[in-house]
Motif scaffolding. Structure first.
Motif, PDB file in Angstrom:
ATOM      1  N   LEU A   1     119.443  11.889 103.011  1.00  0.00           N
ATOM      2  CA  LEU A   1     118.114  12.442 102.785  1.00  0.00           C
ATOM      3  C   LEU A   1     117.332  11.495 101.876  1.00  0.00           C
ATOM      4  CD1 LEU A   1     116.348  14.954 103.423  1.00  0.00           C
ATOM      5  CD2 LEU A   1     116.967  15.774 101.137  1.00  0.00           C
TER       6      LEU A   1
ATOM      7  N   THR B   1     113.505  10.887 100.135  1.00  0.00           N
ATOM      8  CA  THR B   1     112.216  11.498  99.832  1.00  0.00           C
ATOM      9  C   THR B   1     111.302  10.447  99.203  1.00  0.00           C
ATOM     10  OG1 THR B   1     113.277  13.631  99.458  1.00  0.00           O
ATOM     11  CG2 THR B   1     111.023  13.346  98.615  1.00  0.00           C
TER      12      THR B   1
ATOM     13  N   SER C   1     107.116   9.430  98.264  1.00  0.00           N
ATOM     14  CA  SER C   1     105.734   9.864  98.173  1.00  0.00           C
ATOM     15  C   SER C   1     104.907   8.843  98.934  1.00  0.00           C
ATOM     16  CB  SER C   1     105.292   9.929  96.711  1.00  0.00           C
ATOM     17  OG  SER C   1     103.873   9.961  96.658  1.00  0.00           O
TER      18      SER C   1
ATOM     19  N   GLU D   1     104.537  14.116  99.766  1.00  0.00           N
ATOM     20  CA  GLU D   1     105.982  13.947  99.787  1.00  0.00           C
ATOM     21  C   GLU D   1     106.496  13.994 101.228  1.00  0.00           C
ATOM     22  OE1 GLU D   1     109.108  16.738  97.885  1.00  0.00           O
ATOM     23  OE2 GLU D   1     108.224  15.536  96.268  1.00  0.00           O
ATOM     24  N   VAL D   2     107.280  13.003 101.587  1.00  0.00           N
ATOM     25  CA  VAL D   2     107.871  12.975 102.931  1.00  0.00           C
ATOM     26  C   VAL D   2     109.385  12.877 102.772  1.00  0.00           C
ATOM     27  CG1 VAL D   2     107.966  11.803 105.154  1.00  0.00           C
ATOM     28  CG2 VAL D   2     105.841  11.772 103.814  1.00  0.00           C
ATOM     29  N   SER D   3     110.098  13.852 103.315  1.00  0.00           N
ATOM     30  CA  SER D   3     111.562  13.848 103.256  1.00  0.00           C
ATOM     31  C   SER D   3     112.124  13.758 104.662  1.00  0.00           C
ATOM     32  CB  SER D   3     112.090  15.153 102.633  1.00  0.00           C
ATOM     33  OG  SER D   3     111.792  15.180 101.263  1.00  0.00           O
TER      34      SER D   3
ATOM     35  N   GLU E   1     113.657   5.461  97.379  1.00  0.00           N
ATOM     36  CA  GLU E   1     113.764   6.864  96.965  1.00  0.00           C
ATOM     37  C   GLU E   1     112.946   7.104  95.701  1.00  0.00           C
ATOM     38  OE1 GLU E   1     115.531   9.497  98.381  1.00  0.00           O
ATOM     39  OE2 GLU E   1     114.631  10.733  96.790  1.00  0.00           O
TER      40      GLU E   1
END
Lengths: 157, 796
Positions: free
Chosen positions: A5, A7, A9, A14-16, A70
């Motif tokens: 995962l 994440t 910005s 925010e894009v995960s 990240e």
């Protein structure tokens, strides 16, 4: 391959996504955030088409893995105009500093950083600074004209 | 024309540097390139490509690849055979040209490094690439033919046994009086030249998405391409589909320069896979694939001589040109066109009477070579202009004066050259004179001379050239290729008073959409902002050839002009009925119907649109308003509309390092009516830089085994901003009489002249050393070798 995962910005949002460790930042921006203004021209760090801003400095989106970024603040061409680069975008149009437009997002982001670092560059300094961004259409002169024009306009402000 | 270009009219856009309406979109990341498109259920293809330049494919084991999670299908040629037929790149009018059948995937044998052997379709490109690594291919390496001369040797093994030998195409021109011209010449100069293999490096690689709807047997191709209708025909033909059911949609194209007008095996495979799997398949070449599979350009060796009489007049050219094209003549345009152009164009500006030219096109085991920006021009121009400079020197004349003396006489047009090329009207003298003024030629010479005394070596290179534009059907159509030379434009007046424009010519950044809008808006009498131009979708635009050979402005522009005039007449005849006036008393200015004589406003187009579209009940029953018109145009007065240009290059050579510094570059070109001076200048500048690249940096370097040694952007050098000079562009305007618009093309002239200008400037700079460089690219190493500053093993 195991996905992780990640994440980021991107342009303040925010894009995960769970992605393979080998996914580049450029591919993450294009395929996970669906922001296709960041272009992939060579995938080995030479052409500059994938130039984005990572935590305030330009970087090659194809030379970073998404997981390396990240928690970073990523800025792409899609929010470049928000009070920052709109004058450069306008100048590129006025000077016809683009033809096919594929290099243009990266070129604009690089030019913006140049003008932040050096508000009064010489023509040759602009040429040198932008030598990490390839353009096959224009021959570069109109791009230099546009950047010089914006430098002048910003100084007058 | 006077009624269109009168500057008192508010909508006279012809000749004005208006901005490109589509440019803002591209500065904001709102382009739509093929790779930006993501279709539901879309799959991705990657290829196992031959590492050998020439080999038998003994076996292909795909089991490991097929077993990988996410892989949908792994195919070789035998799997594709029922979906796709092979192609052969020949044209009827290139007498004797031959080539072998080409298959989408290797059919038992590979003929160049990078040829696709197997294809993997998977859920992602990454998985497809992983699977490619699991394909085991057993090759039996064969001797590669890499040198064109060796390929022609009588004992050379034919690359394609069925063709008998490695000569693809040969052409000779001989006016018959050449030997006499040379035997009676006061001076003869000669040279051998080498033109390096290079490639386009479009920043957006070749890209295609193939979407097959089995219920309709309909194929939609999203392609980065210059000629959508040509592609529609080719994919339909070779996939056995009804051409009416194939649609090509070409959105933004990230550079093409001639790269994206050819048939590529990997793209055809992607389409065949889409038909087979009934799912969308995407193929986007990566940069390494681009270097070994995008068509390469040039690769010529030329030997030429020129005869001058006692008055300093050129009497004859005699040349031999040999080009290596890789293993196939590229389909459908063939790899014979470039040599044809070299023979047609060499010495074009000059009034020599005798001409002999021999061109040979040879198969070899390298990547395929085909039409790239300037097609043949850079070779023809460099051959002639180098010899012209030598002739000037040997006769003791300034190179500018020597050219002026030898140009075709201004009153001799239309003129048929000894090669058979017909020039409607050229402005060589005027261009050269303007060029010399622009570059302050005398001052440059004085500076050169002064600096030379200080050990600084600067050179000035002059070039005069002709350029092929606005091709007639003689280019491809007569040879049997379904590549349209005509083009069309449809204009529709919408109820808003705005106009929707559909054109068969395409946009790859040149500004096609802009100039079409300029012409149409001018012809109708509306603001350019009220025209929307649509290109690139075969389902909607008129049938046309697309953009190549500098035809978009001259052919597409004329069609737009004719359509605009016709739409205006239709509007005025409806307006005359509504206003109870006579059509000839009315005019359209800035989107408003006015009284012609005094410009009194009578009715905006939006009101006319409202009445016609929504209140037909208020119109006479026998009035049939027609607010959509289509007009087509074919240039068929001459085979081509030739433009001309003069270039000057000023550079300095560091004789210690061999480095060249470009100090200045000037171009005066004559493309007829200049629709948009800024776009013409930018086409010229971009073209010049695309010619400077191969003159100084760009080369596809092959090993003796046929391996491309520098197939990455880290190893293959392209011009960067820091190395390029500012380029001054000016115009001479000689409109072509073949069309009302009078526009010729401008896409090739920059690329055509730059290599010769650099070569001439370099040799001028090194004049005191009595050395001559004619082997491009002019690298520091070659310059130092020529100067005797380094020795040792030659890297080339």
């Amino acid at each position: 391959m195991m996905k992780r995962l990640v994440t980021l910005s991107i342009n303040g949002e925010e894009v995960s996504a769970a992605v393979e460790p080998r996914m580049t930042l450029a591919d993450f921006i294009r395929s996970e955030a669906r922001l296709t203004g960041t272009h992939v021209g060579c995938e080995h760090g030479v052409c500059g088409a994938c130039t984005v801003r990572v935590d305030g400095r330009t970087a090659r989106g194809c030379l970073l893995f998404a997981i390396q970024c990240e928690g970073s603040e990523i800025e792409t061409i899609e929010n470049f105009g928000d009070g920052k680069g709109a004058d450069l975008q306008q100048a590129f149009v006025e000077h016809n500093a683009l033809q096919c437009g594929f290099c243009t997002p990266g070129m604009l982001i690089a030019a913006d950083e140049l003008l932040r670092d050096d508000p009064s560059p010489t023509r040759q300094a602009v040429r040198e600074y932008l030598s990490g961004n390839y353009c096959r259409c224009t021959g570069y002169q109109a791009i230099v004209d546009a950047v010089m024009d914006v430098a002048e306009r910003r100084r007058r402000k | 024309m006077t009624d269109l270009s009168g500057l008192d009219r508010p909508n006279s856009y012809i000749g004005r540097s208006v901005e490109r309406p589509n440019a803002a979109r591209l500065t904001r990341g709102r382009g739509r390139f093929v790779d930006d498109i993501d279709l539901p259920r879309m799959l991705h293809v990657a290829f196992a490509r031959s590492p050998y330049a020439h080999a038998l494919v003994k076996s292909v084991d795909t089991a490991g690849a097929a077993a990988l999670a996410g892989v949908i299908r792994v195919v070789t040629m035998s799997d594709l055979a029922e979906y796709c037929t092979p192609w052969v790149g020949v044209l009827d009018h290139l007498k004797g040209i031959k080539s072998a059948s080409q298959w989408p995937l290797a059919n038992g044998k590979v003929f160049s490094q990078g040829e696709p052997v197997a294809a993997v379709v998977a859920a992602s490109r990454a998985i497809a690439e992983d699977a490619v690594e699991r394909i085991a291919i057993d090759y039996e390496a064969l001797d590669p033919q890499v040198d064109p001369k060796a390929s022609l040797a009588p004992d050379a093994l034919p690359i394609h046994a069925e063709l008998g030998d490695n000569l693809c195409f040969e052409r000779k021109i001989d006016t018959g009086d050449v030997d006499e011209a040379f035997s009676t010449a006061a001076h003869v100069v000669e040279a051998e030249m080498r033109f390096n293999r290079h490639t386009g490096v479009t920043l957006e690689p070749r890209s295609i998405i193939c979407d097959f709807d089995a219920s309709q047997r309909a194929l939609t191709l999203y392609m980065s391409v210059q000629c959508p209708h040509m592609s529609k025909n080719l994919f339909a033909r070779h996939l056995n589909l009804d051409e009416n059911n194939v649609r090509v949609i070409c959105g933004d194209v990230g550079g093409s320069f001639g790269i994206k007008i050819h048939t590529y095996a990997d793209e055809m495979t992607a389409a065949a896979l889409a038909v087979m799997l009934e799912r969308p398949v995407k193929f986007v070449a990566d940069r390494l694939e681009s270097f070994i599979t995008d068509i390469h350009a040039r690769d010529h060796e030329a030997k030429a001589r020129l005869a001058v009489d006692g008055d300093g007049r050129i009497t004859a050219f005699d040349l031999d040109d040999l080009t290596g094209i890789g293993p196939f003549s590229v389909y459908p345009r063939t790899s014979g066109i470039e040599v044809n152009q070299v023979l047609n164009l060499t010495g074009g500006p000059y009034a020599h009477g005798a001409y002999r030219a021999h061109g040979r096109v040879v198969f070899q085991n390298k990547n395929n070579m085909c039409q790239y920006r300037g097609v043949g021009h850079p070779i023809a121009v460099a051959i002639a202009e180098h010899l012209v400079d030598k002739a000037a020197k040997v006769t003791g004349q300034d190179p500018a004066e020597f050219r002026r003396r030898n140009f075709i006489a201004d009153d001799a047009y239309p003129y048929t050259s000894p090669s058979g090329a017909i020039y409607e009207r050229q402005s060589h003298r005027e261009c050269l004179d303007k060029l010399l003024e622009k570059c302050a030629y005398d001052d440059l010479r004085a500076e050169q001379s002064a600096l030379r005394r200080k050990g600084v070596y600067r050179g000035i290179g002059l070039v005069s050239l002709v350029e092929v534009t606005n091709p007639s059907p003689a280019f491809y159509g007569v040879g049997g290729a379904r590549i349209a030379s005509q083009d069309g434009c449809t204009l529709r007046l919408d109820p808003t008073g705005g106009v929707t424009c559909l054109t068969g010519v395409t946009e790859q950044g040149q500004g096609t959409e802009t100039i079409i809008a300029q012409v149409a808006a001018t012809a109708i009498g509306i603001n350019m902002a009220n025209i929307r131009v649509i290109t690139g979708d075969t389902e909607t635009v008129p049938y046309g050839g697309g953009t190549w050979a500098s035809r978009a402005a001259g052919i597409g522009g004329e069609a737009a002009l004719r359509a605009g005039k016709a739409l205006k007449q239709n509007i005025l005849s409806v307006a005359a009925t509504i206003l109870q006036d006579r059509a000839e008393n009315l005019d359209i200015r800035d989107g408003v119907i006015v009284t012609a004589v005094d410009r009194t406003e009578r009715m905006p187009l939006s009101e006319l649109g409202r009445i016609v579209y929504f209140r037909g009940d208020t119109l006479p029953k026998d009035l049939a308003p027609e607010l959509v018109v289509t007009r087509h145009y074919t240039q068929n007065t001459y085979p081509f509309c030739f433009t001309n240009a003069a270039h000057a290059c000023y550079l300095e050579v560091d004789t210690d390092t061999g480095m060249i510094r470009l100090l200045g570059y000037w171009v005066v070109e004559d493309c007829g009516t200049v629709i948009n001076p800024k776009l013409v200048a930018e086409q010229t500048r971009g073209g010049v830089v695309q010619g400077l690249g191969p003159a100084l940096f760009e080369e596809c370097i092959y090993s003796p085994e046929g391996q491309l040694m520098n197939g990455s952007l880290a190893d293959y050098l392209v011009p960067m901003a820091g190395e390029m000079p500012d380029i001054v562009v000016d115009h001479v305007v000689t409109p072509t009489q073949t069309s009302e618009l009078g526009a010729k093309g401008v896409g090739e002239a920059g690329t055509a002249g730059a290599p010769a200008a650099v070569m001439n400037a370099l040799n001028d700079a090194l004049g005191p050393f009595d050395v001559e460089l004619t082997d491009m690219p002019f690298t520091p190493e070659k310059i130092l070798r020529a100067l005797g500053r380094v020795s040792g093993r030659d890297q080339k």
